[in-house]
Design a protein around this motif. Structure first.
Motif, short mmCIF file in Angstrom:
data_model
loop_
_atom_site.label_atom_id
_atom_site.label_comp_id
_atom_site.label_asym_id
_atom_site.label_seq_id
_atom_site.Cartn_x
_atom_site.Cartn_y
_atom_site.Cartn_z
N ILE A 199 22.21 11.04 -3.22
CA ILE A 199 22.30 11.26 -1.76
C ILE A 199 22.23 12.79 -1.11
CG2 ILE A 199 24.40 11.15 -0.04
CD1 ILE A 199 24.97 8.33 -1.32
N THR A 200 22.84 13.57 -2.10
CA THR A 200 23.05 14.85 -1.80
C THR A 200 21.91 15.70 -2.08
OG1 THR A 200 24.26 15.41 -3.73
CG2 THR A 200 25.66 14.95 -1.76
N ASP A 201 20.99 15.25 -2.86
CA ASP A 201 19.62 16.11 -3.07
C ASP A 201 18.51 15.30 -2.96
OD1 ASP A 201 17.86 17.47 -4.73
OD2 ASP A 201 18.88 17.50 -6.52
N PRO A 202 17.96 15.58 -1.57
CA PRO A 202 16.60 14.82 -1.27
C PRO A 202 15.40 15.24 -2.02
CG PRO A 202 17.39 16.42 0.34
CD PRO A 202 18.45 16.30 -0.53
N ALA A 203 15.37 16.57 -2.68
CA ALA A 203 14.31 16.95 -3.44
C ALA A 203 14.24 15.88 -4.74
CB ALA A 203 14.48 18.37 -3.93
N LEU A 204 15.37 15.61 -5.21
CA LEU A 204 15.63 14.93 -6.42
C LEU A 204 14.92 13.31 -6.14
CD1 LEU A 204 16.61 14.11 -9.48
CD2 LEU A 204 18.81 13.43 -8.29
N ARG A 205 15.27 12.79 -4.84
CA ARG A 205 14.84 11.75 -4.57
C ARG A 205 13.51 11.71 -4.53
NH1 ARG A 205 19.05 11.98 -0.20
NH2 ARG A 205 17.37 12.17 1.31
N HIS A 206 12.75 12.50 -3.98
CA HIS A 206 11.28 12.75 -3.63
C HIS A 206 10.80 12.91 -4.93
CE1 HIS A 206 12.23 14.71 0.39
NE2 HIS A 206 12.64 13.46 0.47
N ARG A 207 10.95 13.46 -6.03
CA ARG A 207 10.63 13.77 -7.18
C ARG A 207 10.61 12.43 -8.06
NH1 ARG A 207 12.51 14.34 -12.24
NH2 ARG A 207 14.80 14.88 -11.55
N GLY A 267 0.85 -1.30 -0.01
CA GLY A 267 0.00 -0.01 -0.01
C GLY A 267 0.76 1.07 -0.03
N HIS A 268 0.21 2.31 -0.33
CA HIS A 268 0.86 3.59 -0.25
C HIS A 268 1.49 3.87 1.01
CE1 HIS A 268 1.77 7.73 -1.27
NE2 HIS A 268 1.06 8.06 -0.21
N PHE A 269 2.91 4.46 0.98
CA PHE A 269 3.38 4.67 2.35
C PHE A 269 3.16 6.32 2.49
CE2 PHE A 269 7.51 6.45 4.11
CZ PHE A 269 7.24 6.19 5.21
N ALA A 270 2.35 6.46 3.54
CA ALA A 270 2.09 8.01 3.69
C ALA A 270 2.80 8.59 4.73
CB ALA A 270 0.43 7.92 4.45
N GLY A 271 4.20 8.13 4.89
CA GLY A 271 5.05 8.75 5.87
C GLY A 271 5.77 9.76 4.99
N GLU A 272 6.52 10.68 5.82
CA GLU A 272 7.51 11.62 5.15
C GLU A 272 8.70 10.96 4.75
OE1 GLU A 272 6.67 14.90 4.60
OE2 GLU A 272 4.81 14.50 4.99
N ARG A 273 9.08 11.32 3.81
CA ARG A 273 10.67 11.10 3.10
C ARG A 273 11.56 12.06 3.91
NH1 ARG A 273 11.58 5.76 2.07
NH2 ARG A 273 9.74 4.88 0.80
N SER A 274 12.71 11.59 4.28
CA SER A 274 13.68 12.39 4.95
C SER A 274 14.49 13.42 4.32
CB SER A 274 14.96 11.51 5.84
OG SER A 274 15.84 11.27 4.72
N ASP A 309 16.08 5.81 2.38
CA ASP A 309 16.22 7.14 1.50
C ASP A 309 16.40 6.65 0.13
OD1 ASP A 309 16.16 9.08 3.77
OD2 ASP A 309 18.11 8.33 4.09
N LEU A 310 16.86 5.60 -0.25
CA LEU A 310 17.49 5.14 -1.74
C LEU A 310 17.55 3.88 -1.62
CD1 LEU A 310 18.57 6.80 -4.02
CD2 LEU A 310 20.77 6.68 -3.17
N PHE A 311 17.23 3.21 -2.91
CA PHE A 311 17.62 1.86 -3.42
C PHE A 311 18.50 1.62 -4.44
CE2 PHE A 311 16.68 -2.23 -5.37
CZ PHE A 311 16.14 -3.06 -4.33
N ALA A 312 19.37 0.71 -4.35
CA ALA A 312 20.25 0.52 -5.42
C ALA A 312 20.47 -0.98 -5.84
CB ALA A 312 21.51 1.17 -4.94
N LEU A 313 20.52 -1.20 -7.22
CA LEU A 313 20.78 -2.61 -7.66
C LEU A 313 21.76 -2.35 -8.80
CD1 LEU A 313 20.07 -5.42 -6.77
CD2 LEU A 313 18.15 -5.44 -8.55
N ALA A 314 22.75 -3.20 -8.79
CA ALA A 314 23.68 -2.84 -10.07
C ALA A 314 23.40 -4.20 -10.85
CB ALA A 314 25.22 -2.59 -9.45
N CYS A 315 22.43 -4.27 -11.47
CA CYS A 315 22.28 -5.57 -12.38
C CYS A 315 23.22 -5.52 -13.46
CB CYS A 315 20.94 -5.52 -12.89
SG CYS A 315 19.70 -5.45 -11.64
N ARG A 316 23.87 -6.73 -13.72
CA ARG A 316 24.76 -7.04 -14.81
C ARG A 316 24.42 -8.16 -15.60
NH1 ARG A 316 28.90 -8.70 -10.79
NH2 ARG A 316 30.36 -7.01 -11.48
#
Length: 415
Positions: A373-381, A211-218, A305-312
């Motif tokens: 990492i350095t741009d929370p607004a970018l992550r949120h968008r 379900g939708h996460f209604a909490g605030e992102r940091s 704050d961030l998910f990372a997966l370096a598929c190859r």
């Protein structure tokens, strides 16, 4: 819906923590009115189960994992098989396959098919394989022996590590095959002349569970040593997941940037990755969580704050299709960074719904990590756009409706 038919679903192993997309589909088919029995070629090894496994009502039957461990069962399967009308056709097919794949594995699949045909659980009227490599071999052999039609769901590794001759044979034999990425679909389409042999069907996600996460992102930006940016990744420690590349990318980040990385999953290369993290001086920033149940994974998505997966693409050709964990993370509005491999760009558009880089490029991956990492607004968008994409186009009910239609169309033909 046409009269219910008992479907025997052949799986490599069940239940498996790493195959929630299969469990989700099985539950969806049951809820759509299908009557399933699960045929597993291996017994479970995971110590935990996802809640979805407990909701599936289908009985599970385990075939002999290794033929020498249950010789009486295998011998009974052989003695029963030789009396069947389809035995000659099965042997002709087996001895056509064997010179192209001289292996114990080939004999094992034959033996498992003989056992399945003899025991034939719950009066099955249809066979369906998950994965077009070894489960489809057992399924196809059983189909030849019994005359019961079969279908298949192909995914990722099974497509890309199977030789073209074998894919072509199976695509010609199965009534239809579905697969979950356009790349896999297009590759298999080149191996068959039948227009109706292969269908594209994204797994999607059970959005009721996510379900939708209604909490605030940091607003963390890596400047506060007491409140580091939280990066999470979910996946087995195997070559195609690219975790060594991700660790090297993390090591290239500025030393005064504050982050913490959590890895969720097991895998054969876990110890090697821990040693590499130590060699790169990252051990104090990394937590190795091991395998977790789905509800625990969901909580990590919501805290991160961030998910990372370096598929190859691995050396043997193995690769992900569209990793379900990327869909899951995106459903929670969590910004994702990954690579332009296989079906990943079918979910993530660079700089619109996530960040994508070329595989095997730690410097490029490090640059993407630094930007996020350095741009929370970018992550949120990016996270908001990714969630909208998932909720609009990756609802698993669409896949279930497609499978329901495909099964019913075949049964109407036969009636």
């Amino acid at each position: 819906m046409s009269p219910r038919r008992k479907i025997l679903v052949v799986l490599k192993g069940y239940p498996r923590l790493s195959e929630t997309f299969i469990a989700q589909e099985l539950l969806g088919l049951e809820r759509a009115g299908f009557d399933l029995t699960l045929i597993s070629m291996r017994r479970p090894t995971d110590k935990k189960r996802h809640p979805v496994h407990d909701e599936i009502k289908a009985r599970v039957v385990y075939l002999p994992e290794y033929l020498h461990e249950e010789p009486i069962r295998v011998l009974k399967g052989l003695l029963s098989g030789v009396r069947r009308q389809g035995f000659g056709s099965l042997m002709r097919r087996f001895f056509r396959d064997l010179p192209r794949d001289i292996s114990r594995n080939r004999f094992r699949r034959l033996g498992q098919a003989l056992v399945l045909a003899r025991e034939w659980p719950d009066n099955g009227q249809w066979l369906h394989a998950h994965f077009i490599h070894t489960p489809a071999s057992v399924t196809e052999y059983a189909s030849i022996l019994t005359g019961v039609p079969w279908t298949c769901s192909a995914h990722a590794k099974d497509i890309w590590t199977s030789p073209d001759w074998e894919l072509s044979e199976k695509l010609g034999s199965a009534r239809w095959t579905v697969t979950c990425t356009k790349g896999g679909h297009d590759h298999m389409r080149t191996l068959t002349s039948r227009d109706d042999a292969v269908h594209l069907s994204y797994h999607g996600l059970d959005l009721a569970r996510f379900g939708h996460f209604a909490g605030e992102r940091s607003l963390r930006d890596g400047t506060n040593p007491s409140d580091p940016v939280s990066i999470v990744s979910v996946g087995r420690a195997v070559e195609k997941k690219g975790y060594d590349t991700l660790l090297r990318a993390l090591a290239l980040l500025p030393r005064n940037l504050h982050w913490r990385f959590e890895h969720i999953g097991g895998g054969d290369e876990l110890q090697k990755l821990k040693a590499l993290a130590n060699e790169l001086g990252l051990s104090d920033r990394i937590v190795w969580k091991g395998a977790l149940a789905q509800e625990e994974v969901l909580e990590h998505y919501r805290r991160a704050d961030l998910f990372a997966l370096a598929c190859r693409i691995a050396a043997n050709g193995d690769r992900d299709g569209l990793p379900n964990v990327l869909v899951e993370a995106s459903s929670q509005g969590l910004a994702c960074i990954s690579t332009e491999v296989s079906g990943v760009p079918e979910l993530i558009t660079d700089k619109e719904t996530g960040l994508l880089v070329q595989p095997e490029d730690p410097a490029a991956l490090s640059g993407a990590l630094l930007a996020a990492i350095t741009d929370p607004a970018l992550r949120h968008r990016l996270g908001s756009a990714a969630e909208e994409q998932v909720r609009s186009h990756f609802d698993y009910h669409s896949s279930i409706r497609q499978l329901k239609h495909l099964f019913e169309a075949e049964w109407l033909k036969a009636s």
